[in-house]
Enzyme design. Structure first.
Site, mmCIF file in Angstrom:
data_model
loop_
_atom_site.group_PDB
_atom_site.id
_atom_site.type_symbol
_atom_site.label_atom_id
_atom_site.label_comp_id
_atom_site.label_asym_id
_atom_site.label_seq_id
_atom_site.Cartn_x
_atom_site.Cartn_y
_atom_site.Cartn_z
ATOM 1 N N GLU A 299 -27.698 31.866 39.930
ATOM 2 C CA GLU A 299 -27.856 31.437 38.535
ATOM 3 C C GLU A 299 -28.900 32.332 37.865
ATOM 4 O O GLU A 299 -29.817 32.849 38.521
ATOM 5 C CB GLU A 299 -28.260 29.945 38.531
ATOM 6 C CG GLU A 299 -28.565 29.312 37.211
ATOM 7 C CD GLU A 299 -27.411 29.257 36.219
ATOM 8 O OE1 GLU A 299 -26.835 30.324 35.928
ATOM 9 O OE2 GLU A 299 -27.140 28.165 35.689
ATOM 10 N N ARG B 288 -26.445 39.167 25.692
ATOM 11 C CA ARG B 288 -26.212 39.159 27.149
ATOM 12 C C ARG B 288 -26.274 40.573 27.734
ATOM 13 O O ARG B 288 -26.576 40.757 28.900
ATOM 14 C CB ARG B 288 -24.822 38.593 27.471
ATOM 15 C CG ARG B 288 -24.646 37.120 27.210
ATOM 16 C CD ARG B 288 -23.347 36.652 27.862
ATOM 17 N NE ARG B 288 -22.884 35.369 27.341
ATOM 18 C CZ ARG B 288 -23.295 34.187 27.770
ATOM 19 N NH1 ARG B 288 -24.202 34.114 28.714
ATOM 20 N NH2 ARG B 288 -22.817 33.071 27.259
ATOM 21 N N ASP C 106 -27.868 34.530 26.982
ATOM 22 C CA ASP C 106 -27.493 34.697 25.573
ATOM 23 C C ASP C 106 -28.244 33.767 24.643
ATOM 24 O O ASP C 106 -28.914 32.818 25.070
ATOM 25 C CB ASP C 106 -25.996 34.402 25.396
ATOM 26 C CG ASP C 106 -25.699 32.898 25.464
ATOM 27 O OD1 ASP C 106 -26.243 32.233 26.362
ATOM 28 O OD2 ASP C 106 -24.956 32.400 24.605
ATOM 29 N N LYS D 260 -38.447 28.490 35.321
ATOM 30 C CA LYS D 260 -39.439 27.932 34.381
ATOM 31 C C LYS D 260 -39.968 26.639 34.984
ATOM 32 O O LYS D 260 -39.465 25.559 34.668
ATOM 33 C CB LYS D 260 -38.757 27.583 33.049
ATOM 34 C CG LYS D 260 -38.317 28.731 32.188
ATOM 35 C CD LYS D 260 -37.765 28.127 30.889
ATOM 36 C CE LYS D 260 -37.065 29.104 30.023
ATOM 37 N NZ LYS D 260 -36.372 28.442 28.887
ATOM 38 N N LYS E 292 -21.650 31.593 32.084
ATOM 39 C CA LYS E 292 -21.429 33.027 32.087
ATOM 40 C C LYS E 292 -22.670 33.793 32.499
ATOM 41 O O LYS E 292 -22.619 34.941 32.897
ATOM 42 C CB LYS E 292 -21.034 33.499 30.666
ATOM 43 C CG LYS E 292 -19.779 32.913 30.132
ATOM 44 C CD LYS E 292 -19.570 33.471 28.686
ATOM 45 C CE LYS E 292 -18.461 32.743 27.999
ATOM 46 N NZ LYS E 292 -18.366 33.146 26.577
ATOM 47 N N GLY E 293 -23.824 33.148 32.327
ATOM 48 C CA GLY E 293 -25.102 33.846 32.409
ATOM 49 C C GLY E 293 -25.352 34.650 33.672
ATOM 50 O O GLY E 293 -26.044 35.667 33.640
HETATM 51 P P1 5GP Z 1 -31.198 23.687 33.318
HETATM 52 O O1 5GP Z 1 -32.036 23.105 32.221
HETATM 53 O O2 5GP Z 1 -30.088 22.759 33.701
HETATM 54 O O3 5GP Z 1 -32.030 24.121 34.495
HETATM 55 O O4 5GP Z 1 -30.541 25.006 32.733
HETATM 56 C C1 5GP Z 1 -29.321 24.914 32.051
HETATM 57 C C2 5GP Z 1 -28.900 26.202 31.455
HETATM 58 O O5 5GP Z 1 -29.606 26.353 30.249
HETATM 59 C C3 5GP Z 1 -29.168 27.497 32.202
HETATM 60 O O6 5GP Z 1 -28.209 27.786 33.165
HETATM 61 C C4 5GP Z 1 -29.084 28.492 31.073
HETATM 62 O O7 5GP Z 1 -27.732 28.800 30.821
HETATM 63 C C5 5GP Z 1 -29.662 27.688 29.914
HETATM 64 N N1 5GP Z 1 -31.055 28.078 29.660
HETATM 65 C C6 5GP Z 1 -32.189 27.472 30.070
HETATM 66 N N2 5GP Z 1 -33.264 28.143 29.633
HETATM 67 C C7 5GP Z 1 -32.773 29.207 28.939
HETATM 68 C C8 5GP Z 1 -33.389 30.304 28.254
HETATM 69 O O8 5GP Z 1 -34.617 30.467 28.177
HETATM 70 N N3 5GP Z 1 -32.541 31.203 27.691
HETATM 71 C C9 5GP Z 1 -31.196 31.098 27.744
HETATM 72 N N4 5GP Z 1 -30.476 32.048 27.140
HETATM 73 N N5 5GP Z 1 -30.579 30.084 28.370
HETATM 74 C C10 5GP Z 1 -31.369 29.152 28.960
#
Ligand code: 5GP
Length: 188
Positions: free
Chosen positions: A99, A165, A159, A131, A43-44
Site C-alpha cells: 500500500e 499520481r 493522488d 502517518k 490505485k495508489g
Molecule cells: P487509511 O486511513 O484507511 O489508513 O487510508 C485510506 C486511504 O486514504 C489510503 O490508502 C490512501 O489512498 C488515502 N490517503 C490517506 N492519507 C493520504 C494522503 O496523505 N494523501 C493521499 N493522496 N491519500 C491518502
C-alpha cells in the site's frame, strides 16, 4: 486545481528509491525459500508495486485489489467495500499487501482481516508511508518506509482528485487545497 509547482517536496525520487530497495532487501531476506504473492492496493500502490517487485529477488506473483472510498458510516466502522477482488487463490500462500500509505489504518486492517478468512499461510503489510499520528486502529505494519507528519501528500502513485499520481517525488499539498479533503471523501 493546483499545478505541481505549489507542491512542497517532502521526499525526493532518490530517497524513495533507496527506501524501496531497503524494503525489498528485507522482504527478500525474510521470505527466502518462499514464493510470496504481492497484493497491490489500487490505485495508489501501482508505482510502489512496480518498483518494489523489481527489487525483490524471489519468485513473486502479483495481484491487485481495489477498494471503494469511505462512505459516512464505513469511515467509523472500518468497513471498506472491495470493488475489484483478487484473481489468485491465496489459500496456503504467503501474502504481502502493498500500500502507498497507512493513515487511520482502517483500510489495511479491513483488508488484512478479509484476506485472513481465505486461509493464507501468512498476511503481512508493506507501506511506503506511515502517518502514526492519524492511526485509529491498532495494527501491525511489518514493513514501513517513511514516517511522515499528518499532512495530505501526493505523488509516487498518491493522488488528489486523480491528479499528481505521476510525480516521481512525494510532496505536501498546501493546506488551502487539502482543506476539506476528508469531508469530501466522507460524502462520496
Ligand atoms: P487509511 O486511513 O484507511 O489508513 O487510508 C485510506 C486511504 O486514504 C489510503 O490508502 C490512501 O489512498 C488515502 N490517503 C490517506 N492519507 C493520504 C494522503 O496523505 N494523501 C493521499 N493522496 N491519500 C491518502
Amino acid at each position: 486545481m493546483q499545478p505541481p509547482e505549489v507542491i512542497e517536496q517532502l521526499l525526493g525520487a532518490e530517497e524513495i528509491e533507496g527506501k524501496v530497495r531497503e524494503l525489498a532487501a528485507r522482504i527478500t531476506e525474510d521470505y527466502r525459500g518462499k514464493d510470496p504473492v504481492l497484493v497491490g492496493v489500487l490505485k495508489g500502490a501501482f508505482v510502489m508495486m512496480a518498483d518494489l517487485s523489481r527489487c525483490i529477488d524471489l519468485p513473486v506473483e502479483m495481484d491487485f485489489i481495489a477498494v471503494s472510498s469511505y462512505g459516512k458510516e464505513t469511515a467509523s466502522s472500518g468497513v471498506v467495500r472491495i470493488v475489484k477482488d483478487l484473481d489468485l487463490d491465496i489459500e496456503g500462500r504467503h501474502v504481502l499487501l502493498i500500500e502507498d500509505i497507512v493513515d487511520t489504518g482502517l483500510t489495511l486492517n479491513y483488508l488484512m482481516n478479509t484476506l485472513k478468512t481465505r486461509n493464507p499461510a501468512s498476511v503481512e503489510v508493506c507501506v511506503l508511508l506511515n502517518k502514526p499520528e492519524a492511526r485509529k486502529v491498532d495494527m501491525e505494519v511489518r514493513y514501513s518506509g517513511f514516517e511522515i507528519p499528518d499532512r495530505f501528500v501526493v505523488g509516487y502513485g498518491l493522488d488528489f482528485a486523480e491528479r499528481f499520481r505521476h510525480l516521481p517525488y512525494i510532496g505536501i499539498l498546501p493546506d488551502e487545497v487539502a482543506t476539506g479533503v476528508e469531508e469530501s471523501w466522507e460524502t462520496e
